[in-house]
Scaffold this motif. Structure first.
Motif, PDB file in Angstrom:
ATOM      1  N   VAL A  58      -1.682  -0.898  -0.009  1.00 21.03           N
ATOM      2  CA  VAL A  58      -1.212  -1.181   1.356  1.00 21.03           C
ATOM      3  C   VAL A  58      -0.050  -0.261   1.703  1.00 21.03           C
ATOM      4  CG1 VAL A  58      -0.167  -2.915   2.843  1.00 21.03           C
ATOM      5  CG2 VAL A  58      -2.003  -3.572   1.305  1.00 21.03           C
ATOM      6  N   ALA A  66       3.341  -5.697   2.262  1.00 23.04           N
ATOM      7  CA  ALA A  66       2.248  -5.317   1.371  1.00 23.04           C
ATOM      8  C   ALA A  66       1.875  -6.470   0.447  1.00 23.04           C
ATOM      9  CB  ALA A  66       2.647  -4.083   0.560  1.00 23.04           C
ATOM     10  N   ILE A  92      -0.177  -8.906   2.563  1.00 23.76           N
ATOM     11  CA  ILE A  92      -1.541  -8.436   2.816  1.00 23.76           C
ATOM     12  C   ILE A  92      -2.366  -8.514   1.540  1.00 23.76           C
ATOM     13  CG2 ILE A  92      -2.944  -6.452   3.548  1.00 23.76           C
ATOM     14  CD1 ILE A  92      -1.302  -7.793   5.776  1.00 23.76           C
ATOM     15  N   THR A 133      -1.967  -1.419  12.385  1.00 22.42           N
ATOM     16  CA  THR A 133      -1.216  -2.093  11.328  1.00 22.42           C
ATOM     17  C   THR A 133      -0.949  -3.549  11.680  1.00 22.42           C
ATOM     18  OG1 THR A 133      -0.025  -0.015  11.304  1.00 22.42           O
ATOM     19  CG2 THR A 133       0.677  -1.668   9.746  1.00 22.42           C
ATOM     20  N   SER A 179      -3.258  -6.645  10.551  1.00 23.15           N
ATOM     21  CA  SER A 179      -2.722  -7.630   9.604  1.00 23.15           C
ATOM     22  C   SER A 179      -2.701  -9.022  10.220  1.00 23.15           C
ATOM     23  CB  SER A 179      -1.327  -7.213   9.132  1.00 23.15           C
ATOM     24  OG  SER A 179      -0.492  -6.997  10.226  1.00 23.15           O
TER      25      SER A 179
END
Lengths: 175, 682, 190
Positions: B131, B192, B195, B325, B329
């Motif tokens: 990520v 990160a 995710i 992004t 997400s």
């Protein structure tokens, strides 16, 4: 801008010798109103600065104008209106209430209420709030529930909770 | 002789793109296919990315230090007369260079995660690195296609550069952007982790434990970065303000608010397994808001003292990047976040509930800042008129929220997880602390009102009472906790204090920092004195109990500017006479920068914890007189001191023993039946 | 509400925000919106009343009635304004086509302004000498050059900040649909 005798007298009375204030304020109220206003009005030409902080010529002009309006006895609101009539709502750092700007105030208020509601619901009923021995108390209730012949294993936990609450109420009646 | 260094830098930068792409794809694919070789490729690729970016950054720095004006960026933002430390900071004092710094810091965080996070489960580790690699790809594309820092003008390189914006020629601005970026980009790590957890379907207490230290480090850098920016604005812009609710300031404040909520909600998720969806949303939000800030500053859609020069293609590119992004997400979040509400509702007087209250207040504060910042933009987009939203609006809404937050903050440590009661010891300090706080406030306000203004200031009374209450509540808790430990172990009070964990001390210091900062904000806004005067050499001005004497004015030449420096002697007054002469020297300057043809004001400041004396030089008037602004600002230093205390608190939390790296990660996190049920749903 | 659907709320909010940004970027790209340019608060309002002297003749007084009666431009200029010099040639051209242009000489020296017109040509039917910037203030002027488009009834229809050129004329002023042709006939009276 001139420095009147009156200003010198005013300044001298405060113990200052030789340096004059840039503006001859008639009173301390006028001074504080002046500073409050130049801090809440936006300079129309600048990169997001108020009249007080900007060195741009237009900011200087508007400070002078504001000072003479104060001198002529305009109220704070009249001065704001004077500026808005010429430069638009843009110059007000606190936008006036309109049907659009209402959102600025209502949305945070609404969010606060909603989050309060969520917390209220998540924390459940305020039972046992005043009872420092709540944990102990509740476990007693559970025992009571089992004794009443209910199979807790087959029950959903929230149903159990509701049942406990009910028992709790009857228990209080017993007391 | 034309240097090839910029070409080397450019080449290194171009090579970063395939490496970052590989980093974004290979470990992720490896984790999905359980192909261990690929899954373990993350650290190697991260090292490669970092190395090439370091080369690119070093090359750009070299060009700046050696005045290579064939590089367009150097010609636009540097000058041979610029002192070399400013040549160094000029590397990031512009759009292109600052983006390169941004992505270099991202690579550094990635490297840190690659090597310090080896104790993570391999698939999680691989996904986190992937990520981060993906984010790097986006920024590298942005730099390479719209903002190439190595663009050259070999045909007719100028002999002299345009110079760095004089506003940026300052020690605070050497450090401010890197610190801020370390904070911003640090939230990419929490992002990160979030995710990776959503993809891997493992959003449990262990996830929260891994995320916490990274988030705290990012948060503490952001705290220092914002504080430094505020300090810079205070002494460099020349009007004594320290926070203006400017859109660009707000852009850095919003991730901070989200990050603050996040570090608290992570605690609840780690300790009790609750609020998982909310915590993961905050992790996404903190970084998304960092990106939003980047967009606002560089897109050209708003006007601010701090904004970069911009062009529309850049704006469109960042918007696209933002959509991918943030939109991606949030979509992932909507599809994969756990939905089951915790069946065990928690009690109103438990620490969980109060963390939820803290988070709600921070979230509403965040919403206030967001709405206030975006409102004028929305109106412009819909062509509904030109509006400004500034300090009067934000202060009105923000202050009550902060008062509430501080009230809850004072009691929160006294609450326990799970239990529905206050620690019995609370009952004792509660009344005492409140009475003492009120007493302190009465005394302080009486003294200060007599000193600075004649009338009684209610706002100041509230702030002093609230701050001292919060401070006392927090410290009392530490004392009681230590005493309880000491009496249990039969040891001394000092041993008791030493026995408290570092992360507990972190909380104490950070919350005390809030109290100190609130004190500074309240007192400086209630009691600051401002005067605008016309002074000639020899003139005397008495302001708020101090005598300012303008002793002389002289013209001086600096390395790349000429200046008029005024020398003031300042002394304390008592009954209208000087107590000890004029021991304080203040030297405000008015500078003219040759290359930029720009006039700058350098304020003369004498700082003490209890007050700042601040003089700035305005325009020269007729008959040798100068416009002079004099401010006396009580307790303004407390604002930055408080911020530093918060950051120090963060540091203490990070160096707590349980977060030290290389310790095996405990997996005995409380994953109760509810948690496993939720995982099943995910 | 379905618990899963509730998780889409953040995405929805983001989509709205992104849409706002997209619209802004597009409007900036097309030149429709410039964040550093402030729309005039005087649009749709009459030219404010004033009583000032003429630039060319300090004795002669001008007021709003002197400039109202046909579609016209009111151009704010000064000799200290560098951009004003850049647009001056285009003003001359417009005047030669018969577009009525009035000048507002803003916070300037009378002698220097007169000299400027003698040297660069005089596109103005009449120049108002606003030494203190009082009419400027009433109009909401925040710099020079600025150009106000006034219709035959004396209503301010448009304000342009910055240099006036053929592009601005074509894209901003012509679409207002004012009767410049009438002015052309009157142009002979110059």
């Amino acid at each position: 801008m001139g420095f009147s005798l009156n200003a010198n007298a005013q300044v001298a009375a405060q113990g200052v010798s030789k340096s004059d204030e840039l503006r001859a304020f008639g009173s301390t109220t006028m001074r504080s109103r002046y500073y409050a206003l130049i801090n809440e009005l936006r300079c129309p030409k600048c990169q997001n600065q108020n009249l007080s902080d900007s060195d741009a010529p237009i900011a200087e002009d508007l400070r002078n104008e504001l000072f003479s309006l104060l001198d002529e006895g305009y109220s704070d609101q009249e001065i704001r209106d004077f500026m808005t009539a010429r430069y638009g709502t843009f110059v007000l750092y606190q936008p006036p209430l309109t049907r659009f700007t209402l959102a600025l105030w209502l949305v945070p208020l609404g969010l606060l209420l909603i989050s309060g509601l969520i917390i209220w619901r998540m924390t459940g009923k305020p039972r046992g709030l005043t009872d420092p021995n709540f944990e102990h108390h509740a476990s007693l209730q559970k025992v009571g529930a089992v004794n009443a012949g209910i199979e807790p294993i087959s029950m959903k936990v929230d149903a159990l909770d509701r049942h406990i609450a009910e028992l709790e109420r009857t228990h209080e009646h017993d007391k | 002789m034309i240097s090839v260094i910029p070409e080397i830098g450019h080449l290194a930068l171009l090579l970063c793109l395939p490496i970052a792409t590989a980093l974004a794809v290979l470990p992720m694919a490896g984790a999905a296919a359980s192909w261990h070789l690929l899954q373990r490729s993350g650290p190697l690729l991260s090292s490669g990315l970092w190395l090439f970016l370091a080369v690119a950054f070093a090359c750009l720095t070299y060009s700046f230090l050696h005045d290579d004006f064939s590089v367009v960026l150097v010609a636009q933002h540097s000058n041979t007369a610029l002192p070399s430390y400013y040549k160094f900071s000029a590397v990031w004092g512009n759009h292109e260079g600052s983006l390169l710094l941004w992505v270099f810091i991202l690579a550094s965080w990635t490297l840190a995660v690659a090597y310090l996070g080896k104790s993570l489960p391999p698939d999680m580790h691989a996904r986190v690195l992937a990520v981060l690699g993906g984010i790097a790809v986006g920024f590298l594309l942005f730099i390479i296609f719209t903002s190439n820092p190595f663009e050259r003008n070999l045909i007719s390189p100028p002999l002299e550069g345009n110079d760095l914006n004089p506003l940026l020629q300052d020690i605070g601005l050497i450090l401010h952007p890197p610190l801020l970026y370390i904070g911003y980009v640090g939230f990419a790590v929490a992002f990160a982790f979030a995710i990776a957890a959503l993809i891997g379907g493992k959003l449990d207490a262990a996830w929260a434990r891994w995320t916490r230290p990274w988030t705290t480090v990012a948060w503490l850098f952001l705290t220092v970065g914002i504080a430094l920016g505020s300090w810079w604005a205070y002494y460099e812009l020349g009007w004594g303000g320290w926070w203006f609710w400017d859109p660009v300031e707000n852009a850095s404040f919003m991730p901070w608010l989200a990050g603050t909520a996040l570090i608290h909600s992570l605690a609840a998720t780690e300790k009790r397994g609750v609020f998982r969806s909310w915590t993961v949303l905050l992790a996404i939000l903190a970084f998304s808001l960092s990106l939003l800030g980047t967009f606002l500053v560089r897109s050209g859609i708003l006007v601010s003292v701090h904004a970069f020069a911009s062009d529309p293609t850049r704006g469109m590119f960042i918007l696209l990047f933002l959509a991918v992004t943030v939109g991606g997400s949030l979509l992932l979040y909507a599809l994969r976040a756990p939905t089951i509400k915790p069946l065990a509702t928690f009690k109103l007087l438990s620490r969980e509930s109060w963390l939820l209250i803290n988070n709600s207040l921070l979230a509403v504060s965040l919403a206030v800042v967001l709405i206030g910042t975006l409102f004028p933009l929305v109106m412009s987009a819909l062509d509904l008129g030109s509006y400004s939203v500034g300090p009067p609006y934000f202060n009105k809404l923000f202050l009550p929220l902060m008062v509430l937050l501080m009230l809850f903050m004072g009691v929160a440590p006294y609450l326990n997880w799970k239990h529905n009661r206050l620690t019995p010891v609370l009952v004792r300090p509660w009344y005492m602390v409140s009475i003492v706080a009120l007493g302190i406030a009465m005394l302080a306000v009486a003294l200060l009102s007599q000193r600075y203004v004649t009338q009684w200031r209610f706002g100041a009374f509230i702030t002093v009472a609230l701050s001292s209450w919060l401070l006392l509540m927090t410290l009392t808790h530490a004392g009681l906790k230590a005493r309880r430990f000491a009496s249990a172990k039969n040891s001394s009070a000092w041993q008791g204090l030493a026995s408290l964990s570092r992360s507990y001390w972190g909380m104490v210091v950070a919350h005390s920092g809030i109290a100190v900062m609130a004190l500074g904000i309240g007192l400086t806004s209630s009691y600051s004195v401002q005067k605008e005067l016309a002074m000639s050499p020899g003139a005397v001005a008495d302001v708020a109990g101090y005598r300012f004497v303008l002793e002389k004015l002289e013209d001086v030449k600096g390395p790349n500017y000429s200046a008029t420096i005024a020398s003031f002697g300042v002394g304390r007054l008592s009954d209208g006479t000087l107590v000890k002469g004029l021991p304080i020297r203040l030297q405000p300057e008015k500078r003219f920068y040759y290359a930029a043809k720009n006039v700058m004001t350098e304020a003369g400041i004498h700082g003490r914890l209890t007050r700042d004396l601040y003089v700035s030089l305005g325009d020269s008037l007729e008959d040798e007189r100068w416009a002079v602004r004099i401010y006396v600002k009580p307790f303004i230093r407390c604002i930055w001191l408080g911020a530093l205390m918060m950051a120090a608190g963060g540091l203490l939390v990070v160096i707590d023993k349980r977060y030290m790296p290389r310790l095996p990660v405990r997996t005995d996190a409380p994953s109760d039946t509810v948690a496993s049920k939720e995982q099943a749903v995910v | 509400m379905n618990a899963r659907l509730r998780l889409f709320i953040p995405l929805l909010i983001f989509a709205v925000v992104a849409l706002v940004f997209l619209t802004l970027e597009k409007r900036i790209g097309s030149g429709e919106y410039d964040p550093s340019n402030l729309p005039s608060a005087m649009l749709g309002q009459s030219v404010p009343a004033f009583n000032l002297s003429r630039l060319m003749d300090a004795e002669q007084v001008v007021d709003a009635e002197d400039i109202v009666g046909q579609a016209a431009l009111l151009n704010v200029w000064a000799t200290w304004c560098i951009a004003c010099r850049a647009e001056h040639a285009y003003l001359n051209e417009l005047a030669s086509q018969g577009v009525p242009i009035f000048g507002l000489n803003y916070k300037d020296e009378r002698a220097a302004a007169v000299q400027w017109l003698q040297r660069l040509g005089n596109p103005y039917r009449l120049n108002i000498f606003d030494f203190k910037g009082s009419l400027g203030l009433d109009l909401g002027v925040y710099g020079a050059p600025e150009t106000y488009v006034i219709d035959a009834q004396g209503i301010i229809r448009y304000r342009h900040v910055g240099i006036l050129d053929a592009k601005v004329w074509r894209e901003k002023i012509e679409p207002l649909g004012l009767q410049w042709a009438v002015a052309q006939a009157q142009g002979a009276a110059l």
